[in-house]
Design an enzyme around this catalytic site. Structure first.
Site, PDB file in Angstrom:
ATOM      1  N   ASP A   1      10.110   5.548 -10.065  1.00 46.31           N
ATOM      2  CA  ASP A   1       9.638   6.017 -11.351  1.00 46.31           C
ATOM      3  C   ASP A   1      10.577   7.308 -11.476  1.00 46.31           C
ATOM      4  OD1 ASP A   1       7.948   4.182 -12.029  1.00 46.31           O
ATOM      5  OD2 ASP A   1       6.195   5.263 -11.775  1.00 46.31           O
TER       6      ASP A   1
ATOM      7  N   SER B   1       0.749  -1.282  -0.014  1.00 46.62           N
ATOM      8  CA  SER B   1       0.046  -0.077   0.165  1.00 46.62           C
ATOM      9  C   SER B   1       0.905   1.400   0.198  1.00 46.62           C
ATOM     10  CB  SER B   1      -0.833   0.003   1.203  1.00 46.62           C
ATOM     11  OG  SER B   1      -1.948   0.948   0.968  1.00 46.62           O
TER      12      SER B   1
ATOM     13  N   LYS C   1      -0.791  -4.133  -3.329  1.00 44.73           N
ATOM     14  CA  LYS C   1      -2.137  -3.615  -3.091  1.00 44.73           C
ATOM     15  C   LYS C   1      -2.122  -2.303  -3.597  1.00 44.73           C
ATOM     16  CE  LYS C   1      -5.169  -2.141   1.094  1.00 44.73           C
ATOM     17  NZ  LYS C   1      -5.033  -0.759   0.475  1.00 44.73           N
TER      18      LYS C   1
END
Length: 485
Positions: free
Chosen positions: A359, A348, A373
Site C-alpha cells: 500500500d 496473518s 487470514k
C-alpha cells in the site's frame, strides 16, 4: 482484548462465569496487548428509530434480523446452561465407562470456542505452555538445530553461544543416544523433547562423528535458547551465496522476528564494509504469522511513516491504528529497493507486512496470492486451566483493505515449476476453504487455490530467481520499482 477467568463453581450456577472478567493478555494475528472491558451483549452505535405502529394498533412482528440482534433474556440463557448440566449429569451417571469429568468439561469448552471460527479454541495447560514458548521464540534447551536422516538425529548446526556450541558439538554430528536412551526408533519431535527441559538441568547426548572411531559423550546444561527467526544470504552472483542482493528469510513472527531482521540488515552491511546491498528480498513464503506487534515492527523497519495496520473489533478498545515511525534503520535502507515474496502459505502477520509495504509503494510483491487470514486472536490466560484463543478483531491494510478469505494479490504473479509428484497437491484455497471462517458482507472470497511449494534448491526457486533478476535489472516490469501515486 479481554481476559476471562473460569473458576470452579457449582454446576447449576455455571451462568455466573458470564460475569467474571479480568484485564487482558497476549494478542496474536494469529496479536499485541490492549486492555478492554468486557460486555456481555453488543451495544449498537446508533439506536434505530422506533417503528411506526400498525394501523390496527398492534405492534408489528419483528423481522428475523431484529430477532437475531435482540439480546436474549438471561432466563433463557440460564435454561440452556441447565440443559448442559442435565446432559453432563446423565453422562456421568449412565455412560458405559466412568468418564473423566475434567476432560468432558474441556471438550465442551473447546466445542463452544471452535464453533465460532477456525481460529478460536481452548488451549489445555500443556498446549498453552507450548504456545507461549512458540510465540516467545525461546525455550530451555541445548542450542542445536537438527534434522532426521534414516532414523538418526543429525546436527544441522549448533547455535552460537549456546551450551552445544561451547561444548564442541559440530555440524553433521549424529546424535545416537540421549541420556543413554537410543535415538533409533524415536521421532524427531520425541528426540527434541528429550533435549529440551527446565533451565539449569543436565542432559547427556552421545554423538557419532565422522573420522572419530568411538562415540563422544557430552554432558550439557540446558540454557535459554532463542530460536533463529531470520536467516540471510547474499545472492545474484556467479555462485550461490554470493552477489549484491540480500535475501532475508523470515520464518515466523515470534518475539525474535524484528530483532532478527534488524540483526540481519546490520550483518549484511558489516559483511559489505558498510556498502548498501543492491536490493533486499524479504521472503515471507509459508510464514504462518504470529504476533501483531512484531509484524508492525518488521514493517516499520522498511517504512518511515504512515499506518501499518488497522484493527477493528466489537468494542472501541479493540480497534486501533498502528503507525510506522522514522528511525535509523529505515533511514539506512531508504534507497534500497525491496521485493517481498509471498505464496499461499503466507498468512496473518505476513499479510500485514506484505499489505503495508504494498500500500505504501515501498516494495513490490512477487509470488502467488496469500492465505487470506484477516482476523486477530487474543490469547486469554485461564491460569492453571490453560488459555483460550479468541478472535477479537479484524485487521485492515493501510488502504482499508480487508484480506479476510481473499488474501493479498502480488504485484507480479510468478508460479513455481512444480514437480510432477506434487502437482495438484501443492495448492490450498486458504482461509476461504476453512469451514466456519468469518465472512464479510459484500466482500468477495477466493475460490481457487494458491501454491505453497518452494523448492529446496535456490537455483530451482523460480520466484526467488525472478526477484533477483528483477533487482539486477535482468527482468523488467512496470510494478518494479513501485511508483507512489
Amino acid at each position: 482484548m479481554r481476559l476471562t477467568a473460569l473458576r470452579a463453581t457449582p454446576l447449576r450456577a455455571l451462568a455466573v462465569i458470564l460475569a467474571l472478567s479480568l484485564p487482558a493478555g497476549l494478542l496474536i494475528a494469529q496479536e499485541e496487548p490492549a486492555p478492554a472491558p468486557v460486555e456481555e451483549t453488543p451495544v449498537p452505535a446508533e439506536q434505530p428509530a422506533p417503528a411506526e405502529p400498525a394501523p390496527s394498533g398492534e405492534e408489528p412482528e419483528p423481522t428475523p434480523a431484529e430477532e437475531a440482534a435482540a439480546p436474549r433474556d438471561p432466563l433463557e440463557i440460564y435454561a440452556d446452561l441447565n440443559l448442559f448440566g442435565e446432559i453432563f449429569d446423565r453422562i456421568r451417571a449412565e455412560y458405559v465407562d466412568p468418564p473423566d469429568e475434567q476432560e468432558l468439561i474441556r471438550a465442551a469448552i473447546q466445542g463452544m470456542l471452535t464453533s465460532l471460527d477456525p481460529h478460536s479454541g481452548y488451549l489445555p495447560p500443556a498446549d498453552a505452555d507450548d504456545f507461549r514458548e512458540d510465540t516467545s521464540g525461546e525455550f530451555g534447551g541445548l542450542g542445536i538445530e537438527v534434522t532426521m536422516e534414516e532414523g538418526i538425529v543429525k546436527v544441522v548446526s549448533p547455535i552460537d553461544d549456546t551450551p552445544a556450541a561451547k561444548a564442541g558439538v559440530m555440524a553433521n554430528d549424529l546424535i545416537i543416544a540421549i541420556d543413554d536412551v537410543q535415538v533409533q526408533g524415536l521421532t524427531l519431535d520425541d528426540a527434541v523433547a528429550k533435549m529440551r527441559g527446565p533451565l539449569g538441568t543436565s542432559v547427556k547426548i552421545t554423538i557419532a562423528r565422522e573420522g572419530v572411531p568411538e562415540p563422544l559423550d557430552f554432558e550439557l546444561t540446558r540454557a535459554t535458547i532463542a530460536m533463529r527467526a531470520v536467516r540471510w544470504t547474499m545472492e545474484g552472483g556467479e555462485a550461490e551465496g554470493e552477489g549484491d542482493v540480500a535475501v532475508l528469510r523470515l520464518s515466523r513472527f515470534s518475539e525474535q522476528a524484528f530483532v532478527g531482521i534488524e540483526k540481519a540488515i546490520k550483518d549484511v552491511y558489516e559483511a559489505r564494509d558498510g556498502v548498501a546491498p543492491k536490493g533486499i528480498i524479504l521472503d515471507l513464503r509459508n510464514n504462518p504469522g504470529g504476533l501483531v506487534d512484531q509484524s508492525v515492527y518488521v514493517a516499520d523497519a522498511f517504512l518511515k511513516q504512515g499506518a501499518v495496520v488497522l484493527t477493528r473489533g466489537r468494542i472501541p478498545e479493540e480497534s486501533a491504528r498502528y503507525d510506522a515511525q522514522p528511525d535509523p534503520l529505515d533511514a539506512q535502507i531508504a534507497d534500497v529497493p525491496v521485493v517481498v515474496l509471498i505464496n499461499g502459505g503466507s498468512a496473518s502477520a505476513s499479510e500485514i507486512v506484505a499489505g503495508a509495504l504494498q500500500d505504501h509503494k515501498r516494495a513490490t510483491l512477487v509470488g502467488t496470492r496469500s492465505f487470506g487470514k484477516g482476523s486477530v486472536q487474543s490469547i486469554i490466560s485461564l491460569g492453571p486451566d490453560g488459555a483460550m484463543r479468541l478472535t477479537t478483531a479484524r485487521y485492515y491494510t493501510p488502504n482499508n483493505r480487508s484480506i479476510q478469505a481473499l488474501g493479498i494479490t502480488p504485484d507480479i504473479e510468478i508460479k513455481q515449476v512444480v514437480p510432477e509428484e506434487f502437482q495438484g497437491r501443492d495448492e490450498i484455497i486458504g482461509e476461504a476453504g476453512l469451514a466456519g471462517h468469518i465472512t464479510i458482507e459484500g466482500q468477495e472470497e477466493t475460490s481457487v487455490g494458491s501454491s505453497v511449494y518452494v523448492p529446496v534448491e535456490k537455483a530451482e526457486d523460480t520466484q526467488l530467481q525472478y526477484a533477483i533478476r528483477l533487482i539486477n535489472g535482468e527482468e523488467t516490469n512496470e510494478a518494479f520499482p513501485p511508483k507512489a501515486e
